[in-house]
Design a protein around this motif. Structure first.
Motif, PDB file in Angstrom:
ATOM      1  N   VAL A  38       0.469  -1.077   0.229  1.00  0.00           N
ATOM      2  CA  VAL A  38      -0.373  -1.075  -0.110  1.00  0.00           C
ATOM      3  C   VAL A  38       0.894   1.633   0.447  1.00  0.00           C
ATOM      4  O   VAL A  38       1.056   2.710  -0.480  1.00  0.00           O
ATOM      5  CB  VAL A  38      -0.902   0.137   1.132  1.00  0.00           C
ATOM      6  CG1 VAL A  38      -1.530   1.454   1.042  1.00  0.00           C
ATOM      7  CG2 VAL A  38      -2.376  -1.422   1.638  1.00  0.00           C
ATOM      8  N   ALA A  39       1.884   1.184   0.773  1.00  0.00           N
ATOM      9  CA  ALA A  39       2.830   2.692   0.871  1.00  0.00           C
ATOM     10  C   ALA A  39       3.306   2.840  -0.609  1.00  0.00           C
ATOM     11  O   ALA A  39       3.371   3.950  -0.501  1.00  0.00           O
ATOM     12  CB  ALA A  39       4.019   2.763   2.063  1.00  0.00           C
ATOM     13  N   VAL A  40       3.610   1.439  -1.285  1.00  0.00           N
ATOM     14  CA  VAL A  40       3.950   1.109  -2.636  1.00  0.00           C
ATOM     15  C   VAL A  40       3.000   2.359  -4.102  1.00  0.00           C
ATOM     16  O   VAL A  40       4.066   3.397  -4.700  1.00  0.00           O
ATOM     17  CB  VAL A  40       4.655  -0.256  -3.294  1.00  0.00           C
ATOM     18  CG1 VAL A  40       5.358   0.060  -4.907  1.00  0.00           C
ATOM     19  CG2 VAL A  40       5.788  -0.384  -2.681  1.00  0.00           C
ATOM     20  N   LEU A  41       2.334   1.773  -3.243  1.00  0.00           N
ATOM     21  CA  LEU A  41       0.708   2.860  -4.420  1.00  0.00           C
ATOM     22  C   LEU A  41       0.567   3.828  -4.030  1.00  0.00           C
ATOM     23  O   LEU A  41       0.857   4.526  -5.024  1.00  0.00           O
ATOM     24  CB  LEU A  41      -0.491   1.577  -3.716  1.00  0.00           C
ATOM     25  CG  LEU A  41      -0.469  -0.330  -4.194  1.00  0.00           C
ATOM     26  CD1 LEU A  41      -1.430  -0.517  -3.666  1.00  0.00           C
ATOM     27  CD2 LEU A  41      -0.567  -0.121  -5.679  1.00  0.00           C
ATOM     28  N   LEU A  42       0.654   4.509  -3.070  1.00  0.00           N
ATOM     29  CA  LEU A  42       1.141   5.906  -3.031  1.00  0.00           C
ATOM     30  C   LEU A  42       2.083   6.399  -2.525  1.00  0.00           C
ATOM     31  O   LEU A  42       2.736   8.071  -3.478  1.00  0.00           O
ATOM     32  CB  LEU A  42       0.319   5.713  -0.948  1.00  0.00           C
ATOM     33  CG  LEU A  42      -0.119   5.838  -0.533  1.00  0.00           C
ATOM     34  CD1 LEU A  42      -0.193   5.941   1.201  1.00  0.00           C
ATOM     35  CD2 LEU A  42      -2.006   6.851  -0.545  1.00  0.00           C
ATOM     36  N   THR A  43       3.656   5.875  -3.260  1.00  0.00           N
ATOM     37  CA  THR A  43       3.995   6.366  -3.297  1.00  0.00           C
ATOM     38  C   THR A  43       4.596   6.485  -5.021  1.00  0.00           C
ATOM     39  O   THR A  43       5.151   7.807  -5.739  1.00  0.00           O
ATOM     40  CB  THR A  43       6.101   5.140  -3.017  1.00  0.00           C
ATOM     41  OG1 THR A  43       5.779   5.443  -1.707  1.00  0.00           O
ATOM     42  CG2 THR A  43       6.886   5.982  -3.423  1.00  0.00           C
ATOM     43  N   VAL A  44       4.372   5.645  -5.698  1.00  0.00           N
ATOM     44  CA  VAL A  44       3.738   5.645  -7.215  1.00  0.00           C
ATOM     45  C   VAL A  44       2.899   6.954  -7.411  1.00  0.00           C
ATOM     46  O   VAL A  44       2.885   7.953  -8.651  1.00  0.00           O
ATOM     47  CB  VAL A  44       3.268   4.685  -7.516  1.00  0.00           C
ATOM     48  CG1 VAL A  44       2.657   4.965  -9.384  1.00  0.00           C
ATOM     49  CG2 VAL A  44       4.671   2.864  -7.219  1.00  0.00           C
ATOM     50  N   ARG A  45       1.773   7.006  -6.839  1.00  0.00           N
ATOM     51  CA  ARG A  45       0.843   8.247  -7.166  1.00  0.00           C
ATOM     52  C   ARG A  45       1.972   9.291  -7.049  1.00  0.00           C
ATOM     53  O   ARG A  45       1.691  10.270  -7.517  1.00  0.00           O
ATOM     54  CB  ARG A  45      -0.073   8.256  -6.149  1.00  0.00           C
ATOM     55  CG  ARG A  45      -1.826   9.124  -6.480  1.00  0.00           C
ATOM     56  CD  ARG A  45      -1.165  10.615  -6.180  1.00  0.00           C
ATOM     57  NE  ARG A  45      -0.938  10.808  -4.932  1.00  0.00           N
ATOM     58  CZ  ARG A  45       0.238  11.800  -4.793  1.00  0.00           C
ATOM     59  NH1 ARG A  45      -0.345  13.016  -5.290  1.00  0.00           N
ATOM     60  NH2 ARG A  45      -0.282  12.433  -2.894  1.00  0.00           N
TER      61      ARG A  45
END
Length: 397
Positions: A250-257
């Protein structure tokens, strides 16, 4: 001029930008971790809406008066008050026994911190150097804001580990450390010279500013864009926990955004010259609506990464466009009040939408929050397309 004297403005700018980055880490780490603390305490997910709304309560009440406070006392005291509020809020989350009341009170402090810091940061960026380089300074500032939104999820991933619901103590400790260094950076900053304070009677009134054509539409679109960031940060961890997606993912997803938002801001000038304001805003708002709309459905992780990329582009482009839009449709002497009204609208939206989201979740589940926001964004895509003048010369919105 000596080399040391010439280096002082660069050192001062570096200290200020360090504060900007650290403040982003404080707010994002504390708020994402609060969502996990609610899960950790086995509280009803509807409480997330109440806690998220508490972040916006005080800013809604004091946003307009904060501008006058800044005019009287300067940027640095207001920024320091914001840094201190953030430190108190993060420390409370780390050190005090958790309860709904504590989570609400600490988020009240974090919301006040964000209001004070953001308004003071905008004013400090505008006044810290010659007017001819103001656009470049704001470019550096917004890029660092985006960088902070990239760094914070990475730190959350490192500290939180691979569990779907991480140990929140370490994450709150991260927020406290960032808040402490953020406050130290403000203390190391030199205050800017203050212009002559204008008496209230010399200013434009709220009703006057709202009557300028396009201002209500610009505020509404700005509110939706800001709430998109807010709701994504609050509810994506819950969506991930429901789908048994690890917190690190989830943290990586937020980072991608955040990373795509940063890249889109670096390419903002090229996009604006190529597409024009109206087409670029329409594309950004449509991207936001699509990115949130697909989150209604169960998605594999790779597809969620795609949704975050599309959403990141929309947020990255729409945010500076809404700022340039509202400042371009009011006279110069009314810009400060217009921006305060925009921020008040943002905070009101951050207060109301999480409460609405909490009610929606009770009937239809987490995905319905993203569906509701997508519907709102589709409507505002049409509003912005109709209201923005297409000016490729970059003079007005």
């Amino acid at each position: 001029m000596s080399a040391s004297t010439a280096a002082r403005p660069r050192v001062g700018a570096a200290i200020f930008l360090a504060h900007v980055l650290l403040h982003q880490v404080v707010i994002m780490a504390a708020r994402v971790t609060t969502s996990y603390r609610v899960i950790e305490l086995d509280l009803a997910v509807e409480w997330l809406g109440v806690i998220a709304a508490s972040f916006a309560v005080l800013p809604v009440l004091v946003a307009l008066s904060t501008g006058a406070l800044l005019d009287r006392h300067g940027e640095r005291p207001v920024m320091l008050a914001g840094a201190a509020s953030g430190l108190l809020g993060a420390a409370g989350l780390l050190l005090l026994p958790s309860s709904i009341l504590l989570l609400v009170v600490c988020n009240l402090l974090l919301g006040l911190s964000h209001l004070f810091c953001v308004i003071a940061q905008h004013a400090y960026t505008a006044g810290n150097g010659p007017a001819a380089r103001r656009d470049l300074r704001f470019g550096h500032y917004t890029a660092v804001v985006s960088l902070g939104q990239v760094v914070a999820p990475l730190l959350i991933a490192v500290v939180g580990g691979a569990d779907a619901v991480p140990d929140t103590t370490g994450l709150f400790a991260l927020a406290v450390a960032a808040a402490l260094f953020s406050a130290m950076a403000v203390l190391a900053m030199a205050p800017l010279p203050r212009p002559q304070f204008l008496e209230p009677g010399e200013r434009n009134g709220v009703r006057t500013v709202l009557r300028y054509p396009g201002v209500p539409a610009a505020i509404a679109v700005g509110v939706a864009v800001m709430c998109s960031i807010d709701l994504l940060m609050i509810y994506l961890p819950v969506l991930g926990a429901e789908a048994l997606i690890p917190a690190a993912t989830v943290a990586v997803l937020l980072t991608v955004r955040a990373a795509v938002s940063l890249l889109s801001r670096l390419a903002f000038g090229i996009l604006l010259r190529t597409m024009g304001r109206r087409a670029l805003m329409t594309a950004a708002m449509a991207a936001l609506a699509f990115g949130f709309g697909v989150l209604v459905f169960p998605l594999p992780v790779w597809a969620m990464h795609g949704a975050m990329m599309v959403t990141g582009f929309g947020i990255g482009v729409a945010t500076p466009l809404t700022l340039s839009w509202i400042t371009g449709i009011v006279p110069e002497q009314a810009r400060g009040l217009a921006l305060s009204l925009r921020l008040s609208g943002n905070r009101a939206g951050q207060f109301v939408l999480p409460l609405v989201a909490g009610l929606v979740i009770g009937g239809w589940g987490i995905g319905s929050v993203f569906g509701l926001l997508a519907v709102v964004l589709v409507g505002l895509t049409g509003v912005s397309h109709a209201a923005i003048r297409d000016d490729k010369r970059n003079e007005n919105c």
